[in-house]
Design a protein around this motif. Structure first.
Motif, PDB file in Angstrom:
ATOM      1  N   THR A  19     -49.899  31.637  -9.411  1.00 67.39           N
ATOM      2  CA  THR A  19     -49.969  30.195  -9.207  1.00 67.39           C
ATOM      3  C   THR A  19     -49.978  29.866  -7.714  1.00 67.39           C
ATOM      4  O   THR A  19     -50.764  29.027  -7.246  1.00 67.39           O
ATOM      5  CB  THR A  19     -48.768  29.503  -9.879  1.00 67.39           C
ATOM      6  OG1 THR A  19     -48.763  29.839 -11.271  1.00 67.39           O
ATOM      7  CG2 THR A  19     -48.830  28.001  -9.721  1.00 67.39           C
ATOM      8  N   LEU A  20     -49.128  30.521  -6.956  1.00 69.37           N
ATOM      9  CA  LEU A  20     -49.064  30.307  -5.514  1.00 69.37           C
ATOM     10  C   LEU A  20     -50.376  30.701  -4.844  1.00 69.37           C
ATOM     11  O   LEU A  20     -50.907  29.973  -4.002  1.00 69.37           O
ATOM     12  CB  LEU A  20     -47.904  31.101  -4.912  1.00 69.37           C
ATOM     13  CG  LEU A  20     -47.715  30.987  -3.400  1.00 69.37           C
ATOM     14  CD1 LEU A  20     -47.399  29.541  -3.016  1.00 69.37           C
ATOM     15  CD2 LEU A  20     -46.620  31.915  -2.916  1.00 69.37           C
ATOM     16  N   LEU A  21     -50.916  31.848  -5.218  1.00 62.38           N
ATOM     17  CA  LEU A  21     -52.189  32.301  -4.667  1.00 62.38           C
ATOM     18  C   LEU A  21     -53.311  31.326  -5.008  1.00 62.38           C
ATOM     19  O   LEU A  21     -54.134  30.994  -4.154  1.00 62.38           O
ATOM     20  CB  LEU A  21     -52.523  33.710  -5.172  1.00 62.38           C
ATOM     21  CG  LEU A  21     -53.835  34.308  -4.663  1.00 62.38           C
ATOM     22  CD1 LEU A  21     -53.764  34.504  -3.153  1.00 62.38           C
ATOM     23  CD2 LEU A  21     -54.113  35.624  -5.360  1.00 62.38           C
TER      24      LEU A  21
ATOM     25  N   ALA B  72     -53.003  28.113  -5.578  1.00 58.00           N
ATOM     26  CA  ALA B  72     -52.808  26.893  -4.795  1.00 58.00           C
ATOM     27  C   ALA B  72     -53.261  27.089  -3.353  1.00 58.00           C
ATOM     28  O   ALA B  72     -53.889  26.204  -2.756  1.00 58.00           O
ATOM     29  CB  ALA B  72     -51.346  26.469  -4.835  1.00 58.00           C
ATOM     30  N   VAL B  73     -52.951  28.243  -2.766  1.00 56.15           N
ATOM     31  CA  VAL B  73     -53.352  28.523  -1.379  1.00 56.15           C
ATOM     32  C   VAL B  73     -54.872  28.597  -1.266  1.00 56.15           C
ATOM     33  O   VAL B  73     -55.471  28.000  -0.368  1.00 56.15           O
ATOM     34  CB  VAL B  73     -52.687  29.817  -0.865  1.00 56.15           C
ATOM     35  CG1 VAL B  73     -53.305  30.270   0.445  1.00 56.15           C
ATOM     36  CG2 VAL B  73     -51.196  29.613  -0.713  1.00 56.15           C
ATOM     37  N   VAL B  74     -55.517  29.327  -2.162  1.00 55.37           N
ATOM     38  CA  VAL B  74     -56.978  29.455  -2.130  1.00 55.37           C
ATOM     39  C   VAL B  74     -57.634  28.100  -2.379  1.00 55.37           C
ATOM     40  O   VAL B  74     -58.562  27.700  -1.673  1.00 55.37           O
ATOM     41  CB  VAL B  74     -57.458  30.509  -3.155  1.00 55.37           C
ATOM     42  CG1 VAL B  74     -58.971  30.476  -3.310  1.00 55.37           C
ATOM     43  CG2 VAL B  74     -57.003  31.891  -2.735  1.00 55.37           C
TER      44      VAL B  74
ATOM     45  N   GLY C 267     -56.350  25.127  -1.828  1.00 58.48           N
ATOM     46  CA  GLY C 267     -56.099  24.284  -0.671  1.00 58.48           C
ATOM     47  C   GLY C 267     -57.000  24.638   0.496  1.00 58.48           C
ATOM     48  O   GLY C 267     -57.502  23.754   1.199  1.00 58.48           O
ATOM     49  N   ALA C 268     -57.211  25.932   0.702  1.00 60.81           N
ATOM     50  CA  ALA C 268     -58.080  26.374   1.799  1.00 60.81           C
ATOM     51  C   ALA C 268     -59.518  25.923   1.561  1.00 60.81           C
ATOM     52  O   ALA C 268     -60.187  25.438   2.485  1.00 60.81           O
ATOM     53  CB  ALA C 268     -58.013  27.886   1.960  1.00 60.81           C
TER      54      ALA C 268
ATOM     55  N   TYR D  40     -59.698  22.192   2.161  1.00 66.27           N
ATOM     56  CA  TYR D  40     -59.649  21.904   3.597  1.00 66.27           C
ATOM     57  C   TYR D  40     -61.015  22.133   4.242  1.00 66.27           C
ATOM     58  O   TYR D  40     -61.502  21.298   5.008  1.00 66.27           O
ATOM     59  CB  TYR D  40     -58.587  22.769   4.280  1.00 66.27           C
ATOM     60  CG  TYR D  40     -58.654  22.720   5.783  1.00 66.27           C
ATOM     61  CD1 TYR D  40     -58.150  21.623   6.480  1.00 66.27           C
ATOM     62  CD2 TYR D  40     -59.237  23.750   6.518  1.00 66.27           C
ATOM     63  CE1 TYR D  40     -58.231  21.560   7.863  1.00 66.27           C
ATOM     64  CE2 TYR D  40     -59.321  23.692   7.898  1.00 66.27           C
ATOM     65  CZ  TYR D  40     -58.810  22.600   8.565  1.00 66.27           C
ATOM     66  OH  TYR D  40     -58.902  22.535   9.937  1.00 66.27           O
TER      67      TYR D  40
END
Length: 116
Positions: free
Chosen positions: A11-13, A15-17, A19-20, A23
């Motif tokens: 889930t964290l991975l 969200a990071v991907v 979000g990137a 952006y």
């Protein structure tokens, strides 16, 4: 590996991907919108750049309104004054009543030339 921990990391991975990617897409969109806006207002941008060019000449700190008007044709007097203000210029009047403009950034240079 604990399934709960693996799920949290996934889930964290994600969200990071996500979000990137978001952006990068927003950054690209913002750049395109900025270019489009500049293109739509190109006349004003180029007029400001031309005004800065004339007011940045090494030999002259001041330019008369008539000279600027001659070289920046196609604008009414009030439009041209607005362009000059956006370019960073200030207006002064001479003893004969004529209107002169200089860049605010060159004020120190002007004062130095008058005292020196």
């Amino acid at each position: 590996m604990d399934p709960t921990l693996a799920g949290a990391l996934a889930t964290l991975l994600g969200a990071v991907v996500g979000g990137a990617i978001s952006y990068l897409l927003n950054r690209q969109l913002h750049g395109q919108q900025l270019r489009l806006t500049r293109e739509q207002h190109k006349t004003e941008y180029m007029a400001e750049e031309t005004a800065r060019h004339f007011l940045s000449h090494k030999g002259y700190t001041d330019r008369s309104f008539e000279v600027l008007q001659k070289h920046l044709g196609g604008f009414s007097d009030d439009e041209l004054r607005k362009i000059l203000v956006r370019a960073g210029a200030i207006r002064t009047y001479r003893e004969d009543g004529s209107e002169w403009w200089r860049l605010l950034s060159r004020m120190d240079e002007y004062i130095e030339s008058k005292t020196g």
